[in-house]
Design a protein around this motif. Structure first.
Motif, PDB file in Angstrom:
ATOM      1  N   LEU A  15       0.846  -1.198   0.000  1.00  0.00           N
ATOM      2  CA  LEU A  15       0.000   0.000   0.000  1.00  0.00           C
ATOM      3  C   LEU A  15       0.881   1.248   0.000  1.00  0.00           C
ATOM      4  O   LEU A  15       1.947   1.252   0.610  1.00  0.00           O
ATOM      5  CB  LEU A  15      -0.844   0.061   1.279  1.00  0.00           C
ATOM      6  N   PHE A  16       0.431   2.296  -0.663  1.00  0.00           N
ATOM      7  CA  PHE A  16       1.103   3.588  -0.544  1.00  0.00           C
ATOM      8  C   PHE A  16       0.041   4.675  -0.579  1.00  0.00           C
ATOM      9  O   PHE A  16      -1.087   4.456  -1.039  1.00  0.00           O
ATOM     10  CB  PHE A  16       2.153   3.793  -1.646  1.00  0.00           C
ATOM     11  N   ASP A  17       0.396   5.846  -0.077  1.00  0.00           N
ATOM     12  CA  ASP A  17      -0.553   6.959  -0.048  1.00  0.00           C
ATOM     13  C   ASP A  17      -0.645   7.572  -1.442  1.00  0.00           C
ATOM     14  O   ASP A  17       0.346   7.981  -2.027  1.00  0.00           O
ATOM     15  CB  ASP A  17      -0.079   8.010   0.958  1.00  0.00           C
ATOM     16  N   PHE A  18      -1.860   7.628  -1.965  1.00  0.00           N
ATOM     17  CA  PHE A  18      -2.072   8.162  -3.305  1.00  0.00           C
ATOM     18  C   PHE A  18      -3.161   9.225  -3.227  1.00  0.00           C
ATOM     19  O   PHE A  18      -4.333   8.917  -3.026  1.00  0.00           O
ATOM     20  CB  PHE A  18      -2.483   7.018  -4.243  1.00  0.00           C
ATOM     21  N   HIS A  19      -2.764  10.496  -3.328  1.00  0.00           N
ATOM     22  CA  HIS A  19      -3.713  11.613  -3.179  1.00  0.00           C
ATOM     23  C   HIS A  19      -4.576  11.436  -1.917  1.00  0.00           C
ATOM     24  O   HIS A  19      -5.784  11.654  -1.937  1.00  0.00           O
ATOM     25  CB  HIS A  19      -4.617  11.732  -4.410  1.00  0.00           C
ATOM     26  N   GLY A  20      -3.929  10.987  -0.834  1.00  0.00           N
ATOM     27  CA  GLY A  20      -4.635  10.879   0.446  1.00  0.00           C
ATOM     28  C   GLY A  20      -5.393   9.577   0.672  1.00  0.00           C
ATOM     29  O   GLY A  20      -6.053   9.425   1.693  1.00  0.00           O
ATOM     30  N   VAL A  21      -5.275   8.627  -0.264  1.00  0.00           N
ATOM     31  CA  VAL A  21      -5.995   7.351  -0.130  1.00  0.00           C
ATOM     32  C   VAL A  21      -5.007   6.199  -0.295  1.00  0.00           C
ATOM     33  O   VAL A  21      -4.224   6.202  -1.252  1.00  0.00           O
ATOM     34  CB  VAL A  21      -7.108   7.228  -1.205  1.00  0.00           C
ATOM     35  N   PRO A  22      -5.010   5.210   0.617  1.00  0.00           N
ATOM     36  CA  PRO A  22      -4.115   4.064   0.441  1.00  0.00           C
ATOM     37  C   PRO A  22      -4.498   3.264  -0.816  1.00  0.00           C
ATOM     38  O   PRO A  22      -5.651   2.874  -0.968  1.00  0.00           O
ATOM     39  CB  PRO A  22      -4.347   3.216   1.694  1.00  0.00           C
ATOM     40  N   MET A  23      -3.541   3.075  -1.705  1.00  0.00           N
ATOM     41  CA  MET A  23      -3.787   2.345  -2.950  1.00  0.00           C
ATOM     42  C   MET A  23      -2.613   1.391  -3.210  1.00  0.00           C
ATOM     43  O   MET A  23      -1.598   1.452  -2.526  1.00  0.00           O
ATOM     44  CB  MET A  23      -3.937   3.320  -4.126  1.00  0.00           C
ATOM     45  N   THR A  24      -2.760   0.520  -4.204  1.00  0.00           N
ATOM     46  CA  THR A  24      -1.627  -0.282  -4.675  1.00  0.00           C
ATOM     47  C   THR A  24      -1.469  -0.024  -6.170  1.00  0.00           C
ATOM     48  O   THR A  24      -2.390   0.482  -6.821  1.00  0.00           O
ATOM     49  CB  THR A  24      -1.810  -1.796  -4.444  1.00  0.00           C
ATOM     50  N   HIS A  25      -0.309  -0.418  -6.688  1.00  0.00           N
ATOM     51  CA  HIS A  25       0.012  -0.052  -8.076  1.00  0.00           C
ATOM     52  C   HIS A  25      -0.976  -0.648  -9.084  1.00  0.00           C
ATOM     53  O   HIS A  25      -1.167  -0.102 -10.164  1.00  0.00           O
ATOM     54  CB  HIS A  25       1.457  -0.445  -8.398  1.00  0.00           C
ATOM     55  N   PHE A  26      -1.621  -1.765  -8.754  1.00  0.00           N
ATOM     56  CA  PHE A  26      -2.566  -2.375  -9.695  1.00  0.00           C
ATOM     57  C   PHE A  26      -3.733  -1.439 -10.044  1.00  0.00           C
ATOM     58  O   PHE A  26      -4.423  -1.633 -11.032  1.00  0.00           O
ATOM     59  CB  PHE A  26      -3.149  -3.675  -9.127  1.00  0.00           C
ATOM     60  N   PHE A  27      -3.961  -0.444  -9.182  1.00  0.00           N
ATOM     61  CA  PHE A  27      -5.119   0.435  -9.380  1.00  0.00           C
ATOM     62  C   PHE A  27      -4.721   1.890  -9.647  1.00  0.00           C
ATOM     63  O   PHE A  27      -5.585   2.749  -9.726  1.00  0.00           O
ATOM     64  CB  PHE A  27      -6.050   0.335  -8.162  1.00  0.00           C
ATOM     65  N   THR A  28      -3.401   2.116  -9.768  1.00  0.00           N
ATOM     66  CA  THR A  28      -2.941   3.481 -10.070  1.00  0.00           C
ATOM     67  C   THR A  28      -2.017   3.522 -11.279  1.00  0.00           C
ATOM     68  O   THR A  28      -1.754   4.594 -11.813  1.00  0.00           O
ATOM     69  CB  THR A  28      -2.188   4.097  -8.868  1.00  0.00           C
ATOM     70  N   ASP A  29      -1.504   2.362 -11.718  1.00  0.00           N
ATOM     71  CA  ASP A  29      -0.527   2.330 -12.816  1.00  0.00           C
ATOM     72  C   ASP A  29      -1.054   2.986 -14.090  1.00  0.00           C
ATOM     73  O   ASP A  29      -0.288   3.571 -14.852  1.00  0.00           O
ATOM     74  CB  ASP A  29      -0.126   0.884 -13.140  1.00  0.00           C
ATOM     75  N   ASP A  30      -2.346   2.863 -14.316  1.00  0.00           N
ATOM     76  CA  ASP A  30      -2.928   3.378 -15.561  1.00  0.00           C
ATOM     77  C   ASP A  30      -3.701   4.674 -15.279  1.00  0.00           C
ATOM     78  O   ASP A  30      -4.654   5.005 -15.984  1.00  0.00           O
ATOM     79  CB  ASP A  30      -3.866   2.300 -16.141  1.00  0.00           C
ATOM     80  N   TRP A  31      -3.271   5.394 -14.256  1.00  0.00           N
ATOM     81  CA  TRP A  31      -4.048   6.509 -13.700  1.00  0.00           C
ATOM     82  C   TRP A  31      -4.499   7.522 -14.749  1.00  0.00           C
ATOM     83  O   TRP A  31      -5.663   7.866 -14.853  1.00  0.00           O
ATOM     84  CB  TRP A  31      -3.233   7.209 -12.604  1.00  0.00           C
ATOM     85  N   MET A 150      -7.534 -14.156   0.190  1.00  0.00           N
ATOM     86  CA  MET A 150      -7.553 -15.061  -0.973  1.00  0.00           C
ATOM     87  C   MET A 150      -7.142 -14.430  -2.298  1.00  0.00           C
ATOM     88  O   MET A 150      -7.005 -15.119  -3.283  1.00  0.00           O
ATOM     89  CB  MET A 150      -8.914 -15.758  -1.097  1.00  0.00           C
ATOM     90  N   THR A 151      -6.962 -13.116  -2.345  1.00  0.00           N
ATOM     91  CA  THR A 151      -6.546 -12.539  -3.634  1.00  0.00           C
ATOM     92  C   THR A 151      -5.165 -11.919  -3.548  1.00  0.00           C
ATOM     93  O   THR A 151      -4.855 -11.194  -2.605  1.00  0.00           O
ATOM     94  CB  THR A 151      -7.564 -11.525  -4.182  1.00  0.00           C
ATOM     95  N   ARG A 152      -4.358 -12.225  -4.541  1.00  0.00           N
ATOM     96  CA  ARG A 152      -2.976 -11.746  -4.559  1.00  0.00           C
ATOM     97  C   ARG A 152      -2.856 -10.296  -5.023  1.00  0.00           C
ATOM     98  O   ARG A 152      -1.762  -9.744  -5.015  1.00  0.00           O
ATOM     99  CB  ARG A 152      -2.126 -12.627  -5.500  1.00  0.00           C
ATOM    100  N   LEU A 153      -3.941  -9.694  -5.444  1.00  0.00           N
ATOM    101  CA  LEU A 153      -3.878  -8.300  -5.911  1.00  0.00           C
ATOM    102  C   LEU A 153      -3.883  -7.323  -4.741  1.00  0.00           C
ATOM    103  O   LEU A 153      -3.719  -6.126  -4.936  1.00  0.00           O
ATOM    104  CB  LEU A 153      -5.075  -7.985  -6.814  1.00  0.00           C
ATOM    105  N   LEU A 154      -4.114  -7.848  -3.533  1.00  0.00           N
ATOM    106  CA  LEU A 154      -4.208  -6.983  -2.355  1.00  0.00           C
ATOM    107  C   LEU A 154      -3.042  -7.244  -1.411  1.00  0.00           C
ATOM    108  O   LEU A 154      -2.452  -8.330  -1.428  1.00  0.00           O
ATOM    109  CB  LEU A 154      -5.536  -7.231  -1.619  1.00  0.00           C
TER     110      LEU A 154
END
Length: 299
Positions: A15-31, A150-154
Motif C-alpha cells: 500500500l502507498f498513499d495516493f492523493h490521500g488514499v491508500p492504494m496499490t500499483h494495480f489500481f494506479t498504474d494506468d491513472w 484469498m486474492t494476490r492483488l491486495l
C-alpha cells in the motif's frame, strides 16, 4: 496465468498513499488513462467500497439489460468481462479501461471501487447514471478480510485482529470505509442521477430493490422476467454460477476461500470478540458524522 501455481505465487503489492488514499500499483498504474476515460451518456457506473455487493448488483443489471436479448452472455462471458473493473491494471489480464472502451453493449456497465473524488470527470459531465451500493461496516470488514486473504492483488492482511485495526484506521486498499460511504452519500445530494442502495435492503427483499433499480433506470420488465432475474441473483445460485463466481479469474486462491463466501447480513458476529465489538461501536460514533446515513448491522 490461470494455473493454480501462478495464482498462488504472485507477489503481494504494498500500500502507498495516493492523493490521500491508500492504494496499490494495480489500481494506479494506468491513472492518466483511467482519468481520461470517455464516458458516454448511457453508461452506467456501479460504485462500491470493496466487498459491498458489487458483483451482485452488476449481475442484476446485466440480467435486466441483456438477460433476454443475449442469453448466451450468461453462459459464456464471465461477469468481470461483462462489467469491467475500470481502474484494474493487472499485467496478466486486459486492463479494465481497455475492456470498458471495447464493450459491445449499450448501455455499457462499468464498475469501480474509487472514492467519489477519484471518478473520471466524464461520468459527471455526461450525466451518467450511477448506482452506489453500501454495506454495513462490520460485515464489510469481515468480507474484506477474507477477500484480502484469498486474492494476490491486495496487500497481506495479517490475522483477523490486525486487519480489524487496519480497517478501523483506514489503512486498507481504497482507504476509510467511512470516507467512502459518506463521500458518495454527500454526492447524492448534488447529483440526482445517483441511486444509493444498501446491501442489507437487497438481502432483505431483493425483488423490492430490483423494482427501485428499474424505476431509477426507466426499465419495465414483465413480472415473469423480473422473477427470473430475482431468482438468478440469489446468493446460492450465483455462488454455483461459474460466470458469476470469479472461479475463472486469475490471482485468486480458492483453496483459501471462495470469492462468494456467505453473503449473509450479521456474519460479523462470528468474527468480532466482545471487546472488538465495543471498540468498533465507540470508533463508529466518532467517525460516522452524518446522522442521515444509517446502516443496519442485522436484519
Amino acid at each position: 496465468m490461470s494455473s493454480d501455481s501462478k495464482k498462488v505465487n504472485m507477489p503481494r503489492p504494498e500500500l502507498f498513499d495516493f492523493h490521500g488514499v491508500p492504494m496499490t500499483h494495480f489500481f494506479t498504474d494506468d491513472w492518466e488513462n483511467v482519468q481520461n476515460f470517455k464516458a458516454r451518456p448511457d453508461d452506467i457506473l456501479i460504485a462500491t467500497y470493496p466487498k459491498a455487493g458489487t458483483t451482485w448488483v452488476s449481475y442484476i443489471l446485466d440480467l435486466l439489460y441483456f438477460g433476454q436479448t443475449s442469453p448466451e452472455r450468461q453462459t459464456s462471458i464471465p461477469i468481470y468481462e461483462r462489467v469491467p473493473y475500470l481502474e484494474l491494471n493487472n499485467p496478466n489480464v486486459i486492463s479494465g479501461k481497455d475492456l470498458a472502451d471495447n464493450l459491445p453493449t449499450t448501455p455499457r456497465l462499468i464498475k469501480t471501487h474509487f472514492p467519489v473524488q477519484f471518478v473520471p470527470k466524464s461520468f459527471w459531465e455526461q450525466n451518467c447514471r450511477v448506482i452506489y451500493v453500501a454495506r454495513n461496516a462490520k460485515d464489510n470488514m469481515v468480507s474484506y478480510f477474507h477477500f484480502n486473504c484469498m486474492t494476490r492483488l491486495l496487500p497481506e492482511p495479517g490475522d483477523w485482529s490486525s486487519f480489524y485495526q487496519k480497517f478501523l484506521d483506514g489503512k486498507v486498499l481504497y482507504g476509510s470505509w467511512y470516507d467512502h460511504v459518506s463521500g458518495w452519500w454527500k454526492k447524492k445530494m448534488t447529483y440526482p442521477n445517483l441511486h444509493y442502495m444498501c446491501y442489507e435492503d437487497l438481502s432483505e427483499d431483493t425483488g423490492r430493490e430490483v423494482d427501485k433499480l428499474c424505476s431509477f433506470l426507466g426499465l419495465s420488465p414483465s413480472a415473469e422476467f423480473k422473477e427470473k432475474v430475482v431468482n438468478g441473483v440469489q446468493f446460492d445460485n450465483m455462488k454455483k454460477n461459474q460466470m458469476a463466481n470469479y472461479s475463472t479469474f486469475p490471482a485468486m486462491d480458492f483453496n483459501i476461500c471462495s470469492f462468494m463466501r456467505k453473503g449473509k447480513v450479521g456474519d460479523w458476529k462470528n468474527h468480532f470478540t466482545v471487546a472488538q465489538n465495543e471498540g468498533f461501536d465507540e470508533d463508529y460514533k466518532k467517525k460516522m458524522k452524518d446522522p442521515t446515513l444509517q446502516f443496519r448491522n442485522e436484519i
